[in-house]
Design a protein around this motif. Structure first.
Motif, mmCIF file in Angstrom:
data_model
loop_
_atom_site.group_PDB
_atom_site.id
_atom_site.type_symbol
_atom_site.label_atom_id
_atom_site.label_comp_id
_atom_site.label_asym_id
_atom_site.label_seq_id
_atom_site.Cartn_x
_atom_site.Cartn_y
_atom_site.Cartn_z
ATOM 1 N N SER A 141 1.058 -1.151 0.075
ATOM 2 C CA SER A 141 -0.016 -0.024 0.060
ATOM 3 C C SER A 141 0.966 1.226 -0.121
ATOM 4 C CB SER A 141 -1.001 0.095 1.176
ATOM 5 O OG SER A 141 -1.540 1.334 1.455
ATOM 6 N N VAL A 142 0.778 2.075 -0.945
ATOM 7 C CA VAL A 142 1.375 3.435 -0.956
ATOM 8 C C VAL A 142 0.092 4.461 -0.921
ATOM 9 C CG1 VAL A 142 3.016 4.918 -2.359
ATOM 10 C CG2 VAL A 142 3.372 2.428 -2.186
ATOM 11 N N LYS A 143 0.515 5.528 -0.046
ATOM 12 C CA LYS A 143 -0.502 6.619 0.094
ATOM 13 C C LYS A 143 0.305 7.892 0.406
ATOM 14 C CE LYS A 143 -4.547 4.168 1.305
ATOM 15 N NZ LYS A 143 -5.812 4.389 1.612
ATOM 16 N N LYS A 144 -0.148 9.062 -0.148
ATOM 17 C CA LYS A 144 0.310 10.298 -0.113
ATOM 18 C C LYS A 144 -0.353 11.159 1.077
ATOM 19 C CE LYS A 144 2.184 12.160 -3.750
ATOM 20 N NZ LYS A 144 2.119 13.337 -4.921
ATOM 21 N N ASP A 145 0.397 11.994 2.102
ATOM 22 C CA ASP A 145 -0.637 12.708 2.842
ATOM 23 C C ASP A 145 -0.663 14.055 2.389
ATOM 24 O OD1 ASP A 145 2.031 13.935 3.281
ATOM 25 O OD2 ASP A 145 2.340 13.337 5.243
ATOM 26 N N GLN A 146 -1.465 14.878 3.106
ATOM 27 C CA GLN A 146 -1.458 16.104 2.519
ATOM 28 C C GLN A 146 -0.461 16.957 2.325
ATOM 29 O OE1 GLN A 146 -3.300 15.740 5.828
ATOM 30 N NE2 GLN A 146 -1.883 17.300 7.121
ATOM 31 N N ASN A 147 0.784 16.673 2.614
ATOM 32 C CA ASN A 147 2.012 17.366 2.395
ATOM 33 C C ASN A 147 2.661 16.777 1.377
ATOM 34 O OD1 ASN A 147 1.592 18.950 4.800
ATOM 35 N ND2 ASN A 147 2.284 17.478 6.072
ATOM 36 N N GLY A 148 2.327 15.642 0.715
ATOM 37 C CA GLY A 148 2.966 15.175 -0.445
ATOM 38 C C GLY A 148 4.134 14.018 0.029
ATOM 39 N N ASN A 149 4.004 13.863 1.391
ATOM 40 C CA ASN A 149 5.111 12.631 1.585
ATOM 41 C C ASN A 149 4.352 11.296 1.246
ATOM 42 O OD1 ASN A 149 6.565 14.428 2.981
ATOM 43 N ND2 ASN A 149 5.342 14.588 4.512
ATOM 44 N N PHE A 150 5.077 10.345 0.987
ATOM 45 C CA PHE A 150 4.561 8.986 0.713
ATOM 46 C C PHE A 150 4.685 8.101 1.756
ATOM 47 C CE2 PHE A 150 5.380 10.542 -3.810
ATOM 48 C CZ PHE A 150 4.060 9.708 -4.572
ATOM 49 N N TYR A 151 3.731 7.454 2.016
ATOM 50 C CA TYR A 151 3.770 6.282 3.177
ATOM 51 C C TYR A 151 3.730 5.116 2.578
ATOM 52 C CZ TYR A 151 3.403 9.807 6.806
ATOM 53 O OH TYR A 151 3.417 10.929 7.859
ATOM 54 N N PHE A 152 4.574 3.880 2.846
ATOM 55 C CA PHE A 152 4.442 2.636 2.384
ATOM 56 C C PHE A 152 4.060 1.441 3.570
ATOM 57 C CE2 PHE A 152 7.287 5.248 0.080
ATOM 58 C CZ PHE A 152 7.085 5.105 -1.505
ATOM 59 N N THR A 153 3.390 0.796 3.281
ATOM 60 C CA THR A 153 3.205 -0.718 4.057
ATOM 61 C C THR A 153 3.166 -1.931 3.120
ATOM 62 O OG1 THR A 153 1.773 0.558 5.653
ATOM 63 C CG2 THR A 153 1.763 -1.995 5.712
ATOM 64 N N GLN A 154 4.120 -2.855 3.498
ATOM 65 C CA GLN A 154 4.237 -4.061 2.596
ATOM 66 C C GLN A 154 4.026 -5.127 3.690
ATOM 67 O OE1 GLN A 154 7.446 -5.187 0.089
ATOM 68 N NE2 GLN A 154 6.364 -6.647 -0.916
ATOM 69 N N LEU A 155 2.766 -5.842 3.487
ATOM 70 C CA LEU A 155 2.571 -6.955 4.291
ATOM 71 C C LEU A 155 3.004 -8.339 3.689
ATOM 72 C CD1 LEU A 155 -0.894 -5.989 5.763
ATOM 73 C CD2 LEU A 155 1.308 -6.502 7.045
ATOM 74 N N PHE A 156 3.513 -9.219 4.262
ATOM 75 C CA PHE A 156 3.824 -10.510 3.810
ATOM 76 C C PHE A 156 3.267 -11.743 4.584
ATOM 77 C CE2 PHE A 156 7.283 -7.520 3.391
ATOM 78 C CZ PHE A 156 7.982 -7.911 2.151
ATOM 79 N N TYR A 157 2.816 -12.803 4.027
ATOM 80 C CA TYR A 157 2.633 -13.858 4.797
ATOM 81 C C TYR A 157 2.814 -15.178 4.108
ATOM 82 C CZ TYR A 157 -2.060 -14.210 2.042
ATOM 83 O OH TYR A 157 -3.174 -14.129 1.296
ATOM 84 N N ARG A 158 2.711 -16.398 4.830
ATOM 85 C CA ARG A 158 3.035 -17.521 4.392
ATOM 86 C C ARG A 158 1.834 -18.562 4.736
ATOM 87 N NH1 ARG A 158 7.814 -19.606 7.030
ATOM 88 N NH2 ARG A 158 6.420 -20.305 8.814
ATOM 89 N N LYS A 159 1.356 -19.114 3.479
ATOM 90 C CA LYS A 159 0.166 -20.197 3.617
ATOM 91 C C LYS A 159 0.874 -21.433 4.087
ATOM 92 C CE LYS A 159 -3.838 -18.656 1.333
ATOM 93 N NZ LYS A 159 -4.790 -18.996 0.308
#
Length: 159
Positions: A141-159
């Protein structure tokens, strides 16, 4: 009365169409969303290219992981800082929807490119270990805040 209403609705509709342009309403947000989706898919591709260069499996995209990655990215933006707050809750939520054995995540902020985010994670021992971990699925997931800063979350899982 019904006749007047039937006449007013088309007039208001025509006024609405003539007062708005598709450039102002649609182009900006759609272009922005396209750039975000591109960043997300580029990170997934870069991580998978790295993994295959090490003779590891490619990670499959998970809509479930994406849902929880987005929720966490929104949380970090609202907080204004990076965090792994509530990670066990995210892991439990994923486990309630998928049969998973292991869940992990990487977060980042202030990178303008997918390569930058990857390099930041790659140069961190713990983040690199997660990217190279024994996982089967992921989502970014990549999103930008109101100041133009990008935030990233990468989730991983194993089945």
């Amino acid at each position: 009365m019904k006749m007047r209403l039937l006449y007013v609705v088309p007039v208001l509709f025509v006024l609405f169409l003539s007062s708005c342009t598709t450039d102002t309403l649609e182009e900006g947000p759609i272009v922005e969303a396209d750039n975000i989706v591109l960043l997300e898919s580029e990170i997934l591709e870069i991580v998978n290219d790295h993994r295959t260069s090490l003779d590891m499996n490619k990670l499959l995209f998970s809509a479930v992981a994406y849902k929880y990655a987005n929720i966490h990215t929104d949380y970090m933006i609202s907080k204004g800082s990076l965090s792994h707050d509530n990670f066990s809750s995210r892991a439990s939520s994923i486990a309630s929807e998928e049969a998973v054995e292991l869940v992990a995540e990487n977060v980042a902020k202030n990178y303008d490119t997918a390569e930058g985010a990857f390099e930041g994670w790659y140069n961190s021992v713990n983040h690199k270990k997660t990217m190279e971990g024994d996982f089967t699925h992921t989502a970014v997931s990549v999103k930008k805040d109101q100041n133009g800063n990008f935030y990233f979350t990468q989730l991983f899982y194993r089945k």
